[in-house]
Write a protein that holds these residues in place. Structure first.
Motif, mmCIF file in Angstrom:
data_model
loop_
_atom_site.group_PDB
_atom_site.id
_atom_site.type_symbol
_atom_site.label_atom_id
_atom_site.label_comp_id
_atom_site.label_asym_id
_atom_site.label_seq_id
_atom_site.Cartn_x
_atom_site.Cartn_y
_atom_site.Cartn_z
ATOM 1 N N PHE A 169 -34.938 -1.163 -82.771
ATOM 2 C CA PHE A 169 -34.595 -1.290 -84.190
ATOM 3 C C PHE A 169 -35.613 -2.138 -84.971
ATOM 4 C CE2 PHE A 169 -30.500 -0.495 -82.134
ATOM 5 C CZ PHE A 169 -29.889 0.414 -82.998
ATOM 6 N N THR A 170 -36.704 -2.547 -84.332
ATOM 7 C CA THR A 170 -37.633 -3.496 -84.940
ATOM 8 C C THR A 170 -38.110 -3.056 -86.321
ATOM 9 O OG1 THR A 170 -38.388 -4.206 -82.746
ATOM 10 C CG2 THR A 170 -39.791 -4.752 -84.627
ATOM 11 N N ASP A 171 -38.526 -1.802 -86.457
ATOM 12 C CA ASP A 171 -39.034 -1.279 -87.731
ATOM 13 C C ASP A 171 -38.086 -0.273 -88.367
ATOM 14 O OD1 ASP A 171 -41.532 -2.706 -87.601
ATOM 15 O OD2 ASP A 171 -42.153 -1.296 -86.039
ATOM 16 N N ALA A 172 -36.869 -0.220 -87.876
ATOM 17 C CA ALA A 172 -35.911 0.771 -88.365
ATOM 18 C C ALA A 172 -35.395 0.417 -89.758
ATOM 19 C CB ALA A 172 -34.745 0.888 -87.391
ATOM 20 N N ILE A 173 -34.936 1.430 -90.474
ATOM 21 C CA ILE A 173 -34.374 1.260 -91.817
ATOM 22 C C ILE A 173 -32.862 1.372 -91.724
ATOM 23 C CG2 ILE A 173 -34.301 2.171 -94.166
ATOM 24 C CD1 ILE A 173 -37.107 3.354 -93.617
ATOM 25 N N PHE A 174 -32.160 0.298 -92.097
ATOM 26 C CA PHE A 174 -30.704 0.284 -92.033
ATOM 27 C C PHE A 174 -30.107 0.814 -93.336
ATOM 28 C CE2 PHE A 174 -31.844 -2.648 -88.707
ATOM 29 C CZ PHE A 174 -30.853 -2.475 -87.740
ATOM 30 N N THR A 175 -29.157 1.713 -93.205
ATOM 31 C CA THR A 175 -28.441 2.227 -94.382
ATOM 32 C C THR A 175 -26.967 1.849 -94.326
ATOM 33 O OG1 THR A 175 -28.052 4.351 -93.272
ATOM 34 C CG2 THR A 175 -30.029 4.181 -94.634
ATOM 35 N N HIS A 176 -26.558 1.202 -93.247
ATOM 36 C CA HIS A 176 -25.161 0.788 -93.077
ATOM 37 C C HIS A 176 -25.122 -0.687 -92.683
ATOM 38 C CE1 HIS A 176 -23.818 4.999 -93.168
ATOM 39 N NE2 HIS A 176 -24.836 5.256 -92.367
ATOM 40 N N GLN A 177 -24.133 -1.389 -93.161
ATOM 41 C CA GLN A 177 -23.943 -2.786 -92.792
ATOM 42 C C GLN A 177 -23.421 -2.914 -91.366
ATOM 43 O OE1 GLN A 177 -24.880 -5.373 -94.568
ATOM 44 N NE2 GLN A 177 -24.093 -6.959 -93.202
ATOM 45 N N HIS A 178 -22.664 -1.910 -90.929
ATOM 46 C CA HIS A 178 -22.084 -1.937 -89.581
ATOM 47 C C HIS A 178 -22.519 -0.682 -88.818
ATOM 48 C CE1 HIS A 178 -19.490 -5.391 -90.462
ATOM 49 N NE2 HIS A 178 -19.326 -4.835 -91.651
ATOM 50 N N VAL A 179 -23.108 -0.896 -87.657
ATOM 51 C CA VAL A 179 -23.584 0.190 -86.804
ATOM 52 C C VAL A 179 -22.948 0.019 -85.430
ATOM 53 C CG1 VAL A 179 -25.596 1.213 -85.676
ATOM 54 C CG2 VAL A 179 -25.781 0.367 -88.041
ATOM 55 N N THR A 180 -22.516 1.110 -84.840
ATOM 56 C CA THR A 180 -21.886 1.051 -83.519
ATOM 57 C C THR A 180 -22.707 1.853 -82.520
ATOM 58 O OG1 THR A 180 -19.683 0.874 -84.519
ATOM 59 C CG2 THR A 180 -19.784 1.459 -82.186
ATOM 60 N N ILE A 181 -23.017 1.221 -81.388
ATOM 61 C CA ILE A 181 -23.695 1.906 -80.282
ATOM 62 C C ILE A 181 -22.659 2.142 -79.180
ATOM 63 C CG2 ILE A 181 -25.552 1.812 -78.591
ATOM 64 C CD1 ILE A 181 -27.014 -0.139 -80.384
ATOM 65 N N HIS A 182 -22.449 3.395 -78.834
ATOM 66 C CA HIS A 182 -21.490 3.770 -77.794
ATOM 67 C C HIS A 182 -22.273 4.030 -76.505
ATOM 68 C CE1 HIS A 182 -18.537 4.491 -81.090
ATOM 69 N NE2 HIS A 182 -19.608 4.930 -81.730
ATOM 70 N N VAL A 183 -22.041 3.215 -75.492
ATOM 71 C CA VAL A 183 -22.846 3.253 -74.274
ATOM 72 C C VAL A 183 -22.071 3.830 -73.097
ATOM 73 C CG1 VAL A 183 -24.076 1.845 -72.578
ATOM 74 C CG2 VAL A 183 -24.261 1.301 -75.005
ATOM 75 N N SER A 184 -22.718 4.774 -72.397
ATOM 76 C CA SER A 184 -22.254 5.240 -71.089
ATOM 77 C C SER A 184 -23.458 5.153 -70.157
ATOM 78 C CB SER A 184 -21.740 6.682 -71.160
ATOM 79 O OG SER A 184 -20.572 6.769 -71.948
ATOM 80 N N CYS A 185 -23.485 4.130 -69.336
ATOM 81 C CA CYS A 185 -24.651 3.868 -68.487
ATOM 82 C C CYS A 185 -24.209 3.815 -67.021
ATOM 83 C CB CYS A 185 -25.324 2.559 -68.891
ATOM 84 S SG CYS A 185 -26.762 2.102 -67.891
ATOM 85 N N TYR A 186 -24.700 4.748 -66.217
ATOM 86 C CA TYR A 186 -24.349 4.815 -64.804
ATOM 87 C C TYR A 186 -25.637 4.764 -63.970
ATOM 88 C CZ TYR A 186 -19.823 6.312 -66.576
ATOM 89 O OH TYR A 186 -18.626 6.373 -67.256
ATOM 90 N N PHE A 187 -25.817 3.680 -63.231
ATOM 91 C CA PHE A 187 -26.987 3.496 -62.354
ATOM 92 C C PHE A 187 -28.295 3.526 -63.154
ATOM 93 C CE2 PHE A 187 -23.642 5.537 -59.915
ATOM 94 C CZ PHE A 187 -23.553 4.760 -58.772
ATOM 95 N N GLY A 188 -28.240 3.191 -64.417
ATOM 96 C CA GLY A 188 -29.442 3.237 -65.250
ATOM 97 C C GLY A 188 -29.754 1.898 -65.890
ATOM 98 N N SER A 189 -30.801 1.879 -66.706
ATOM 99 C CA SER A 189 -31.179 0.660 -67.419
ATOM 100 C C SER A 189 -31.443 0.986 -68.884
ATOM 101 C CB SER A 189 -32.426 0.028 -66.793
ATOM 102 O OG SER A 189 -33.543 0.886 -66.926
ATOM 103 N N GLU A 190 -31.068 0.049 -69.740
ATOM 104 C CA GLU A 190 -31.255 0.248 -71.175
ATOM 105 C C GLU A 190 -31.784 -1.036 -71.809
ATOM 106 O OE1 GLU A 190 -27.468 1.556 -72.624
ATOM 107 O OE2 GLU A 190 -27.417 3.264 -71.255
ATOM 108 N N GLU A 191 -32.763 -0.884 -72.684
ATOM 109 C CA GLU A 191 -33.306 -2.009 -73.444
ATOM 110 C C GLU A 191 -33.118 -1.714 -74.924
ATOM 111 O OE1 GLU A 191 -37.361 -2.093 -71.979
ATOM 112 O OE2 GLU A 191 -36.918 -3.895 -70.829
ATOM 113 N N ILE A 192 -32.488 -2.656 -75.619
ATOM 114 C CA ILE A 192 -32.243 -2.513 -77.049
ATOM 115 C C ILE A 192 -32.950 -3.662 -77.760
ATOM 116 C CG2 ILE A 192 -30.477 -2.412 -78.860
ATOM 117 C CD1 ILE A 192 -28.507 -1.448 -76.695
ATOM 118 N N TYR A 193 -33.915 -3.332 -78.617
ATOM 119 C CA TYR A 193 -34.664 -4.341 -79.369
ATOM 120 C C TYR A 193 -34.126 -4.407 -80.797
ATOM 121 C CZ TYR A 193 -38.110 -4.126 -75.592
ATOM 122 O OH TYR A 193 -38.729 -4.170 -74.369
#
Length: 218
Positions: A122-146
């Motif tokens: 999200f470093t250079d992303a443009i926000f159009t909403h005050q509230h954002v929801t990330i729905h995660v389903s992660c099985y045996f994996g890895s995720e990086e959120i900046y």
């Protein structure tokens, strides 16, 4: 009558002190070494009186122009523009997926990760909403959120032999958007962090101001 220094909110005093340090450094009143040393102390100190002691010998105070420049540098990247879709789905099955650069953030983001890796930046992303929801389903994996330093992060993750880490900076984020991360990770990992530390951001901002003013290093 003004509020006693010991009764003022610590983050409010910290912000005031850091602003004064940046302003005086950018005007050549203190050296780069002194600026970084005092900045480190300002970020670590938990006592209001000690915080003010870091700037008691500095006579310059931030003006309205500084405040406007700081707002531009640190404020969320908002736009009234609406994306074509109000949701985004990232999938990875034994592979990798990434969303980065300048992109419009939808209201809902769905991450489906099965033994893969996903990067959501999200470093250079443009926000159009005050509230954002990330729905995660992660099985045996890895995720990086900046996320940028002005973004609030709220976790409602459920981990089963997995991990969730939030390494974002602690700042006054009253004007920033909120990203809520919910879902589950099973034998996987989800990490939220910033690309640049807040100290690096402050130093970069201070050096930019110094260059604009044409002040030579001492």
């Amino acid at each position: 009558m003004s509020v006693k220094i010991e009764d003022r909110p610590i983050e409010q005093v910290r912000e005031q002190v850091i602003d004064q340090l940046i302003y005086n450094y950018s005007h050549g009143e203190i050296s780069a070494e002194a600026f970084e040393r005092r900045l480190d102390s300002a970020m670590d100190t938990t006592d209001n009186t000690a915080l003010l002691g870091l700037v008691e010998d500095l006579t310059l105070h931030a003006d309205t122009q500084y405040t406007a420049q700081k707002q531009t540098q640190f404020a969320p990247n908002y736009s009234a523009q609406q994306g074509e879709n109000e949701n985004l789905t990232l999938k990875s099955i034994l592979g990798s997926s990434e969303r980065s650069g300048q992109w419009v953030v939808p209201k809902d983001i769905y991450i489906q990760n099965y033994m893969g890796s996903i990067v959501l930046d999200f470093t250079d992303a443009i926000f159009t909403h005050q509230h954002v929801t990330i729905h995660v389903s992660c099985y045996f994996g890895s995720e990086e959120i900046y996320v940028p330093e002005h973004v609030n992060v709220v976790s409602k993750m459920f981990c089963i032999m997995g991990s969730f880490e939030n390494k974002t900076a602690s700042l006054n984020k009253r004007q920033g958007p909120t990203i809520q991360i919910e879902g589950r990770t099973v034998l996987g990992s989800v990490e939220v962090k910033v690309k640049r530390t807040i100290k690096e951001k402050f130093i970069s901002f201070a050096n930019d101001l110094k260059a604009q003013l044409g002040v030579n290093n001492k």
